[in-house]
Motif scaffolding. Structure first.
Motif, PDB file in Angstrom:
ATOM      1  N   UNK A  29       0.838  -1.194   0.000  1.00 31.95           N
ATOM      2  CA  UNK A  29       0.000   0.000   0.000  1.00 31.95           C
ATOM      3  C   UNK A  29       0.880   1.253   0.000  1.00 31.95           C
ATOM      4  N   UNK A  30       0.440   2.287  -0.693  1.00 32.57           N
ATOM      5  CA  UNK A  30       1.127   3.567  -0.589  1.00 32.57           C
ATOM      6  C   UNK A  30       0.121   4.658  -0.282  1.00 32.57           C
ATOM      7  N   UNK A  31       0.635   5.851  -0.033  1.00 37.30           N
ATOM      8  CA  UNK A  31      -0.224   6.911   0.483  1.00 37.30           C
ATOM      9  C   UNK A  31      -1.289   7.371  -0.503  1.00 37.30           C
ATOM     10  N   UNK A  32      -1.127   7.051  -1.777  1.00 39.19           N
ATOM     11  CA  UNK A  32      -2.087   7.497  -2.778  1.00 39.19           C
ATOM     12  C   UNK A  32      -3.275   6.541  -2.908  1.00 39.19           C
ATOM     13  N   UNK A  33      -3.245   5.407  -2.172  1.00 39.43           N
ATOM     14  CA  UNK A  33      -4.208   4.350  -2.453  1.00 39.43           C
ATOM     15  C   UNK A  33      -5.357   4.246  -1.470  1.00 39.43           C
ATOM     16  N   UNK A  66      11.178  11.617   1.223  1.00 44.05           N
ATOM     17  CA  UNK A  66      12.031  11.815   0.055  1.00 44.05           C
ATOM     18  C   UNK A  66      11.337  12.577  -1.068  1.00 44.05           C
ATOM     19  N   UNK A  67      10.201  13.153  -0.750  1.00 42.24           N
ATOM     20  CA  UNK A  67       9.351  13.708  -1.795  1.00 42.24           C
ATOM     21  C   UNK A  67       9.801  15.115  -2.201  1.00 42.24           C
ATOM     22  N   UNK A  68      10.903  15.185  -2.940  1.00 45.05           N
ATOM     23  CA  UNK A  68      11.387  16.462  -3.429  1.00 45.05           C
ATOM     24  C   UNK A  68      10.441  17.003  -4.490  1.00 45.05           C
ATOM     25  N   UNK A  69      10.157  18.281  -4.409  1.00 47.04           N
ATOM     26  CA  UNK A  69       9.230  18.911  -5.337  1.00 47.04           C
ATOM     27  C   UNK A  69       9.970  19.805  -6.327  1.00 47.04           C
ATOM     28  N   UNK A  73       0.534  27.082 -11.848  1.00 48.80           N
ATOM     29  CA  UNK A  73       1.692  26.542 -11.138  1.00 48.80           C
ATOM     30  C   UNK A  73       1.681  25.024 -11.254  1.00 48.80           C
ATOM     31  N   UNK A  74       2.814  24.459 -11.623  1.00 50.46           N
ATOM     32  CA  UNK A  74       2.952  23.008 -11.789  1.00 50.46           C
ATOM     33  C   UNK A  74       3.906  22.487 -10.720  1.00 50.46           C
ATOM     34  N   UNK A  75       3.461  21.477  -9.967  1.00 48.49           N
ATOM     35  CA  UNK A  75       4.296  20.855  -8.936  1.00 48.49           C
ATOM     36  C   UNK A  75       4.542  19.408  -9.316  1.00 48.49           C
ATOM     37  N   UNK A  76       5.808  19.046  -9.473  1.00 48.55           N
ATOM     38  CA  UNK A  76       6.198  17.685  -9.865  1.00 48.55           C
ATOM     39  C   UNK A  76       6.848  16.963  -8.686  1.00 48.55           C
ATOM     40  N   UNK A  77       6.396  15.720  -8.427  1.00 48.87           N
ATOM     41  CA  UNK A  77       7.015  14.856  -7.423  1.00 48.87           C
ATOM     42  C   UNK A  77       7.423  13.558  -8.097  1.00 48.87           C
ATOM     43  N   UNK A  78       8.635  13.095  -7.815  1.00 51.72           N
ATOM     44  CA  UNK A  78       9.149  11.864  -8.419  1.00 51.72           C
ATOM     45  C   UNK A  78       9.282  10.739  -7.407  1.00 51.72           C
ATOM     46  N   UNK A  79       8.800  10.955  -6.205  1.00 54.39           N
ATOM     47  CA  UNK A  79       8.852   9.925  -5.162  1.00 54.39           C
ATOM     48  C   UNK A  79       7.571   9.999  -4.358  1.00 54.39           C
ATOM     49  N   UNK A 125       6.074   3.664  -8.563  1.00 53.56           N
ATOM     50  CA  UNK A 125       5.581   5.028  -8.693  1.00 53.56           C
ATOM     51  C   UNK A 125       6.522   5.786  -9.625  1.00 53.56           C
ATOM     52  N   UNK A 126       5.962   6.484 -10.600  1.00 50.56           N
ATOM     53  CA  UNK A 126       6.785   7.244 -11.547  1.00 50.56           C
ATOM     54  C   UNK A 126       6.780   8.726 -11.187  1.00 50.56           C
ATOM     55  N   UNK A 127       5.621   9.334 -11.157  1.00 45.82           N
ATOM     56  CA  UNK A 127       5.561  10.773 -10.890  1.00 45.82           C
ATOM     57  C   UNK A 127       4.128  11.189 -10.592  1.00 45.82           C
TER      58      UNK A 127
END
Length: 346
Positions: free
Chosen positions: A85-89, A262-265, A251-257, A214-216
Motif C-alpha cells: 500500500x502507498x499513500x495514494x491508495x 524523500x518527496x522532493x518537489x 503553477x505546476x508541482x512535480x514529485x518523483x517519489x 511510482x513514476x511521478x
C-alpha cells in the motif's frame, strides 16, 4: 508317401510343443534373478506403475489463466502477500497474510462502501487479461462497478499468479471526478480534480514481476491566490500582485517519489492569454516578469520541457519503454454474477 508326410507333420508338432513348454520354465540368470515372462495380468500392472501415461504439458500462461478462472468461480482464494500500500491508495481493506475468496472480497468491499448508502450491491463485475511488463505472462484485472453513494465509483484489482497462488499486486479506485486506467502492459495513469482550480495526475507501472513502481505525480493549480496557503509558495501571490499580475498563471508541482521523507518537489509554471490559451515563449523562463516573480518569491523553477524530461528519465529507470507506454486500452468482459447474487445485481 502320404503316411510319411503325416508322420513328419506329427513329429514337427511334437517338437514345437516341447520347445513351447521349455520357454514357460523360468531360467535363472547369473545374478539369480528370474528371466521368466510374467503373466499377462502382472505385465499390465507393472507397465502402468513403471511407465505412467504423461499428461499434456501446461504452460505458465495456461496455469495462470486456469488459476484466474478458478478464482472467479469462487474455487480459489487470493492473497495480499505481494500487495504494498502507498499513500495514494486510500483504504486497503484487506490484510497481508490472509486469503480471500471472491465472495469474501465482495462481502468486505460492499459492506465498506454501503455504510453511507442504501444501495447494498454493486452493479456488475468485469475483467480483462493484461501483460504487465510485456513478458508474455498474463495478469488478471478485476473490476467492481457501481460502488459508493453515487454508484459511479469502480474498484479495480490487478492479480498475478505467484508460485501456485493468485495474489493482489495492486489496486486502484475511480470516482465521479477522476479517471484511472491501466493499459495492456501495466502502465498506469490517474487524474482527478482537487477543487475548482486544482487538478492532479499520477503515473506508475506494474512490472513483469508484479511490482508497483511510482513514476511521478503532477499537481496543477490555476488560482494564484491558492498558493498563499502553501508555506514555500505563499510569497508568489504577494509578489505577483505587487507587479500587477493577478491571474492567468498555472503553477505546476512535480514529485518523483511517493515517500513523504524523500518527496522532493520541482516547480514550473505556464502562462495563458485571456482566452486561456498557453503562451508559447521561451523568454517566459529567461527574461520576463513571471521569472522575476518566482525569483523574488525565492521559489526555484524549471521549464515545462524539463518537467517532461524528468518524467521520461524516471520512466526509463523503472522499465517503461515506448511500446509499454503506448499499449492499448483494456477490453473488459462481464463476469456472470449469478453465484454472487448477495453482492452483485447482475
Amino acid at each position: 508317401m502320404e503316411k510319411n508326410k503325416f508322420g513328419i507333420a506329427i513329429l514337427i508338432s511334437s517338437l514345437l510343443l516341447t520347445l513351447g513348454g521349455c520357454n514357460n520354465k523360468p531360467d535363472i540368470d547369473k545374478m539369480g534373478e528370474s528371466t521368466a515372462s510374467p503373466s499377462p495380468a502382472s505385465d499390465i500392472s507393472v507397465a502402468l506403475s513403471a511407465k505412467p501415461v504423461s499428461s499434456p504439458s501446461i504452460t505458465q500462461e495456461e496455469s495462470s489463466i486456469q488459476a484466474y478462472e478458478k478464482f472467479m468461480k469462487n474455487e480459489m482464494k487470493v492473497s495480499f502477500d505481494h500487495f504494498v500500500k502507498n499513500e495514494f491508495m486510500g483504504e486497503a481493506l484487506f490484510e497481508t497474510g490472509k486469503e480471500y475468496t471472491l465472495s469474501e472480497l465482495l462481502h468486505t468491499v460492499t459492506a465498506f462502501y454501503s455504510e453511507d448508502s442504501t444501495k447494498k450491491k454493486i452493479n456488475y463485475i468485469d475483467y480483462s487479461y493484461i501483460d504487465c511488463g510485456k513478458d508474455g505472462e498474463k495478469e488478471l484485472a478485476l473490476r467492481f462497478n457501481g460502488i459508493g453513494i453515487n454508484n459511479e465509483n469502480t474498484y479495480v484489482y490487478i492479480i498475478k499468479f505467484f508460485d501456485g497462488k493468485v495474489s493482489v499486486c495492486y489496486y486502484y479506485e475511480t470516482w465521479a471526478r477522476s479517471e484511472s486506467k491501466i493499459n495492456e502492459y501495466g502502465y498506469y495513469e490517474s487524474s482527478g480534480s482537487g477543487g475548482a482550480s486544482n487538478h492532479g495526475t499520477e503515473y506508475g507501472l506494474i512490472d513483469k514481476d508484479g511490482n508497483w513502481h511510482f513514476i511521478a505525480s503532477i499537481e496543477s493549480e490555476l488560482s494564484i491566490n491558492q498558493l498563499a496557503f502553501v508555506d514555500e509558495l505563499k510569497k508568489i501571490p504577494q509578489v505577483a500582485e505587487a507587479k500587477g499580475i493577478t491571474a492567468n498563471i498555472e503553477l505546476i508541482t512535480l514529485c518523483l517519489d511517493d515517500e513523504d521523507d524523500n518527496n522532493e518537489r520541482y516547480y514550473s509554471f505556464k502562462v495563458y492569454n485571456n482566452d486561456w490559451e498557453p503562451i508559447e515563449d521561451e523568454n517566459l523562463y529567461t527574461d520576463s516578469v513571471y521569472k522575476e516573480i518566482f525569483e523574488e518569491a525565492s521559489v526555484p523553477f524549471i521549464t515545462p520541457d524539463e518537467v517532461s524530461d524528468l518524467i521520461a528519465k524516471k520512466e526509463k529507470e523503472v522499465g517503461v519503454t515506448d511500446e509499454i507506454k503506448k499499449g492499448s486500452e483494456l477490453t473488459w468482459k462481464t463476469l456472470n454474477g449469478s453465484m454472487f447474487g448477495d453482492y452483485v445485481e447482475k
